[in-house]
Design an enzyme around this catalytic site. Structure first.
Site, PDB file in Angstrom:
ATOM      1  CB  VAL A  65       3.997  26.790  12.046  1.00 52.84           C
ATOM      2  CG1 VAL A  65       4.235  25.705  11.016  1.00 52.84           C
ATOM      3  CG2 VAL A  65       3.195  26.266  13.235  1.00 52.84           C
ATOM      4  CE1 TYR A 156      -7.134  21.097  18.038  1.00 50.34           C
ATOM      5  CE2 TYR A 156      -9.443  20.492  18.294  1.00 50.34           C
ATOM      6  CZ  TYR A 156      -8.259  20.429  17.580  1.00 50.34           C
ATOM      7  OH  TYR A 156      -8.191  19.723  16.409  1.00 50.34           O
ATOM      8  CB  ALA A 157     -13.230  24.572  20.642  1.00 48.57           C
TER       9      ALA A 157
HETATM   10  N1  NAD Z   1      -7.037  13.548  14.376  1.00 47.70           N
HETATM   11  C1  NAD Z   1      -8.219  14.120  14.385  1.00 47.70           C
HETATM   12  O1  NAD Z   1      -9.248  13.457  14.618  1.00 47.70           O
HETATM   13  C2  NAD Z   1      -8.353  15.595  14.110  1.00 47.70           C
HETATM   14  C3  NAD Z   1      -9.625  16.164  14.248  1.00 47.70           C
HETATM   15  C4  NAD Z   1      -9.780  17.508  13.983  1.00 47.70           C
HETATM   16  C5  NAD Z   1      -8.707  18.271  13.577  1.00 47.70           C
HETATM   17  N2  NAD Z   1      -7.484  17.703  13.461  1.00 47.70           N
HETATM   18  C6  NAD Z   1      -6.381  18.579  13.051  1.00 47.70           C
HETATM   19  O2  NAD Z   1      -5.591  17.971  12.047  1.00 47.70           O
HETATM   20  C7  NAD Z   1      -4.222  18.346  12.221  1.00 47.70           C
HETATM   21  C8  NAD Z   1      -3.360  17.092  12.340  1.00 47.70           C
HETATM   22  O3  NAD Z   1      -3.798  16.335  13.453  1.00 47.70           O
HETATM   23  P1  NAD Z   1      -3.180  14.907  13.831  1.00 47.70           P
HETATM   24  O4  NAD Z   1      -4.216  14.190  14.595  1.00 47.70           O
HETATM   25  O5  NAD Z   1      -2.555  14.297  12.649  1.00 47.70           O
HETATM   26  O6  NAD Z   1      -2.040  15.368  14.890  1.00 47.70           O
HETATM   27  P2  NAD Z   1      -0.572  14.799  15.191  1.00 47.70           P
HETATM   28  O7  NAD Z   1      -0.233  15.268  16.565  1.00 47.70           O
HETATM   29  O8  NAD Z   1      -0.474  13.346  14.905  1.00 47.70           O
HETATM   30  O9  NAD Z   1       0.348  15.582  14.118  1.00 47.70           O
HETATM   31  C9  NAD Z   1       0.639  16.949  14.258  1.00 47.70           C
HETATM   32  C10 NAD Z   1       1.958  17.240  13.563  1.00 47.70           C
HETATM   33  O10 NAD Z   1       2.210  18.645  13.681  1.00 47.70           O
HETATM   34  C11 NAD Z   1       3.567  18.836  14.095  1.00 47.70           C
HETATM   35  N3  NAD Z   1       3.685  20.097  14.816  1.00 47.70           N
HETATM   36  C12 NAD Z   1       3.195  20.401  16.046  1.00 47.70           C
HETATM   37  N4  NAD Z   1       3.539  21.645  16.408  1.00 47.70           N
HETATM   38  C13 NAD Z   1       4.251  22.165  15.378  1.00 47.70           C
HETATM   39  C14 NAD Z   1       4.888  23.415  15.160  1.00 47.70           C
HETATM   40  N5  NAD Z   1       4.855  24.382  16.090  1.00 47.70           N
HETATM   41  N6  NAD Z   1       5.520  23.615  13.988  1.00 47.70           N
HETATM   42  C15 NAD Z   1       5.575  22.639  13.033  1.00 47.70           C
HETATM   43  N7  NAD Z   1       5.006  21.422  13.204  1.00 47.70           N
HETATM   44  C16 NAD Z   1       4.352  21.190  14.366  1.00 47.70           C
HETATM   45  C17 NAD Z   1       3.842  17.629  14.981  1.00 47.70           C
HETATM   46  O11 NAD Z   1       5.233  17.397  15.173  1.00 47.70           O
HETATM   47  C18 NAD Z   1       3.141  16.518  14.205  1.00 47.70           C
HETATM   48  O12 NAD Z   1       3.988  15.974  13.216  1.00 47.70           O
HETATM   49  C19 NAD Z   1      -4.168  19.241  13.440  1.00 47.70           C
HETATM   50  O13 NAD Z   1      -4.234  20.596  13.058  1.00 47.70           O
HETATM   51  C20 NAD Z   1      -5.420  18.849  14.200  1.00 47.70           C
HETATM   52  O14 NAD Z   1      -5.886  19.868  15.051  1.00 47.70           O
HETATM   53  C21 NAD Z   1      -7.281  16.386  13.729  1.00 47.70           C
END
Ligand code: NAD
Length: 265
Positions: A65, A156-157
């Site tokens: 992305v 991150y935040a």
């Molecule tokens: N898990 C939580 O508790 C939580 C809390 C707050 C926010 N989030 C947000 O939710 C989203 C998903 O989190 P998650 O826990 O499932 O994370 P995760 O690491 O399990 O999944 C992230 C996905 O994004 C893909 N990705 C990373 N960089 C990329 C790039 N440059 N281009 C395309 N794809 C890319 C990864 O390969 C992976 O499949 C994130 O934006 C995260 O910040 C998650």
């Protein structure tokens, strides 16, 4: 109320694993033609297998992305195949960093480039199509960290707080085209990003004690919110940040309610 997403066309970035994967499969289950974008080829192969096994309609694209020219290629291809894009879920994200005095520029850039600039670049490519349709739903992954950050999370935040203001700004710009733009703030959902479920019991309890609903969140609970925000029923909601955190720090010391409840049982 019945949410009907049948035959809509959605893109989920970072849909190869974690919350994004569950969002993608939930949309596909609802009859949405679901396009998954991810940076990891192996995750996409796994998505392809699941989609063909379950008879889901959709495509997978290897795409970072951060790479606008690749995004443009992918969006042109999607437009050619499906002729429209109804829903864009900017879920791709990374989390990392350390306290500011030891935070590297690379870590700072990585968080901002993927979490914030990635969402911007995806929107930039998709907006012309949505404007032409005079409709669309853009749904961005922010985080509870955008509301209350934790120690060592400056990179991150701040990227996720940026997503929140980006969302509001874009909502204001796209209102005339009937395009809504919202973001959501998951709280603590164990995934490979955070490894919450593998923390020592004591540390897990400490984190759970910050929640009004004292349990980890589930990926599916975020996916249900996405389905609602993508639906016709959510047509009057735009420019918001929706907190899906089990009421994290909704009150100052949430565990007091549990102590009181325990004493009464
Ligand atoms: N898990 C939580 O508790 C939580 C809390 C707050 C926010 N989030 C947000 O939710 C989203 C998903 O989190 P998650 O826990 O499932 O994370 P995760 O690491 O399990 O999944 C992230 C996905 O994004 C893909 N990705 C990373 N960089 C990329 C790039 N440059 N281009 C395309 N794809 C890319 C990864 O390969 C992976 O499949 C994130 O934006 C995260 O910040 C998650």
């Amino acid at each position: 109320m019945h949410i009907d997403l049948q035959d809509k066309v959605a893109i989920v970035t970072g849909g190869g694993r974690g919350i994004g994967r569950t969002i993608a499969t939930t949309l596909a289950q609802e009859g949405v033609k679901t396009i998954v974008i991810d940076i990891k080829a192996t995750y996409l192969e796994d998505v392809a297998d699941e989609f063909s096994e379950k008879g889901f309609e959709g495509r997978q694209y290897l795409c970072d992305v951060r790479d606008f020219s690749r995004i443009q290629e992918v969006i042109a291809d999607i437009e050619e195949v499906y002729g429209r894009i109804d829903i864009l879920v900017n879920n791709a994200g990374v989390a990392g960093g350390s306290p500011v005095d030891s935070l590297s520029e690379d870590q700072w850039d990585l968080n901002h480039d993927i979490n914030l600039k990635g969402a911007f670049l995806m929107c930039k490519a998709v907006i012309p199509i949505m404007k032409q349709q005079q409709s669309g739903r853009i749904i961005n992954a922010s985080s509870f960290a955008a509301i209350v950050p934790s120690f060592g999370s400056a990179a991150y935040a701040s990227s996720k707080a940026g997503v929140k203001q980006f969302t509001r700004t874009l909502a204001g710009e796209l209102g005339p085209w009937n395009i809504t733009v919202n973001c959501y703030a998951p709280g603590m959902i164990p995934t490979e990003m955070n490894h919450f479920a593998e923390l020592p019991q004591e540390r897990q309890q400490e984190l759970l004690n910050t929640l009004t609903l004292r349990r980890w969140g589930e990926k599916q609970e975020v996916a249900y919110l996405i389905c609602f925000l993508a639906s016709d029923q959510a047509c009057y909601i735009t420019g918001t940040l929706i907190d899906v955190s089990g009421g994290k720090l909704a009150t100052q010391i949430p565990r007091m309610a549990y102590e009181k409840a325990d004493s009464q049982s």
